[in-house]
Design an enzyme around this catalytic site. Sequence first.
Site, short mmCIF file in Angstrom:
data_model
loop_
_atom_site.label_atom_id
_atom_site.label_comp_id
_atom_site.label_asym_id
_atom_site.label_seq_id
_atom_site.Cartn_x
_atom_site.Cartn_y
_atom_site.Cartn_z
N SER A 101 0.81 -1.22 0.00
CA SER A 101 0.00 0.00 0.00
C SER A 101 0.85 1.27 0.00
O SER A 101 1.61 1.51 -0.93
CB SER A 101 -0.97 -0.04 1.19
OG SER A 101 -1.93 0.98 1.10
N ASP A 244 -5.92 2.37 -3.30
CA ASP A 244 -7.14 2.26 -2.50
C ASP A 244 -7.33 3.46 -1.57
O ASP A 244 -8.30 3.52 -0.83
CB ASP A 244 -7.20 0.95 -1.72
CG ASP A 244 -6.14 0.82 -0.65
OD1 ASP A 244 -5.27 1.71 -0.55
OD2 ASP A 244 -6.16 -0.19 0.08
#
EC number: 5.4.2.10
Length: 446
Positions: A101, A244
Amino acid sequence: MSRKYFGTDGIRGRVGEYPITPDFMLKLGWAAGMAFRKQGHCRVLVGKDTRISGYMFESALEAGLSAAGADVMLLGPMPTPAIAYLTRTFHAEAGIVISASHNPHDDNGIKFFSGQGTKLPDEVELMIEELLDQPMTVIESGKLGKVSRINDAAGRYIEFCKSSVPSSTSFEGLKLVVDCAHGATYKVAPSVFRELGADVTVLHAQPDGLNINEGCGSTHIESLQAAVLVGHADLGIAFDGDGDRVLMVDHTGAIVDGDELLFIIARDLQEHGKLQGGVVGTLMSNLGLELALKDLDIPFVRAKVGDRYVMAELLEREWLVGGENSGHVVCCNHTTTGDAIIAALQVLMALKRRGETLAQARQALRKCPQVLINVRFGASKVDPLEHPAVKEASAKVTDALAGRGRVLLRKSGTEPLVRVMVEGEDESQVRAHAEALAKLVSEVCV
């Protein structure tokens, strides 16, 4: 039952340090394949972000899955929510994402999606953990899994993103700066916004395997702020490395965080009769979000920190919108997980329908001063959250805020950190309380 490997968002750590090693990933692929094919033959999609170690771990997972008899479909570098979407549309049993991430390139991790494109159920994660402790076996040769590559994965996801905006809506005349963090959105995000008519300037879309999130993206938004001001853009959009999370910058250079984006989306849905219930935030959501939604008679509840918990709360209540101030925004009317591109599109659509700038739209939410300090606790055996002195000090700060603020101490689910958050009406008071608590937490961790 406690977890040995899985954290709040899969398995994550430093590359080369157990369990983020090729041999573990081989075994993990096998264990996952065995768990997924309990009902017979299965198909698993595998995607990744742009960090260099992703290629190594992709090969290891592919071998393990094949050894368990699972067919593998490789997506290449793709945003995490794209992998969730494609897992669902290909009717696969599961999807696997190789990503850490927003972390630097020398970290990596694995997270799973179910066949419905949602985070893997706890019982399946526990089954995988049990299999990891068993000897690895190889299925007979005639039943080994086959491997193929989906060559049009990016195009499929681009069309899906565009479909979240009514065909009558165009962003022509809108001047955007888009920061892709040298990450998984580097191909698809610019195409989505351009194909919907926007004038797009792209930052940080030249991944080399080592530069993901490096001084860019949603965790380092300064260069986006500068580009918006220099280019006289209407707004800027910053993604994290796996796509995301999203933050924005208005035309004045001010940062617009996940709480504000969530408010703009929820208000737009309410105004068009499509909200369905209320909004889910987290323990870290700013008190101002709760109050602004209350003014609109929109219910608000807090879940534990982590988009999986936001999603679980949304599903249980059958609500549509939730998110975190870090920029995870879930729009269940379009997706099954946090999707940064989809969230950004919903904000742009809301602005267009209201005829507002981003700077104007965010004025309806008056954020309370909030100070967050991360304290690293290393290998200390002391649990700082259970230490009597920390508990006593936290209670005293809560009393001092007199019902006009909050104190939150929690451990990060992905890093060895204690997050100290204090929120209230007076910023200097809030900062003093947060610094005192952080100092105390640091002292008891020694």
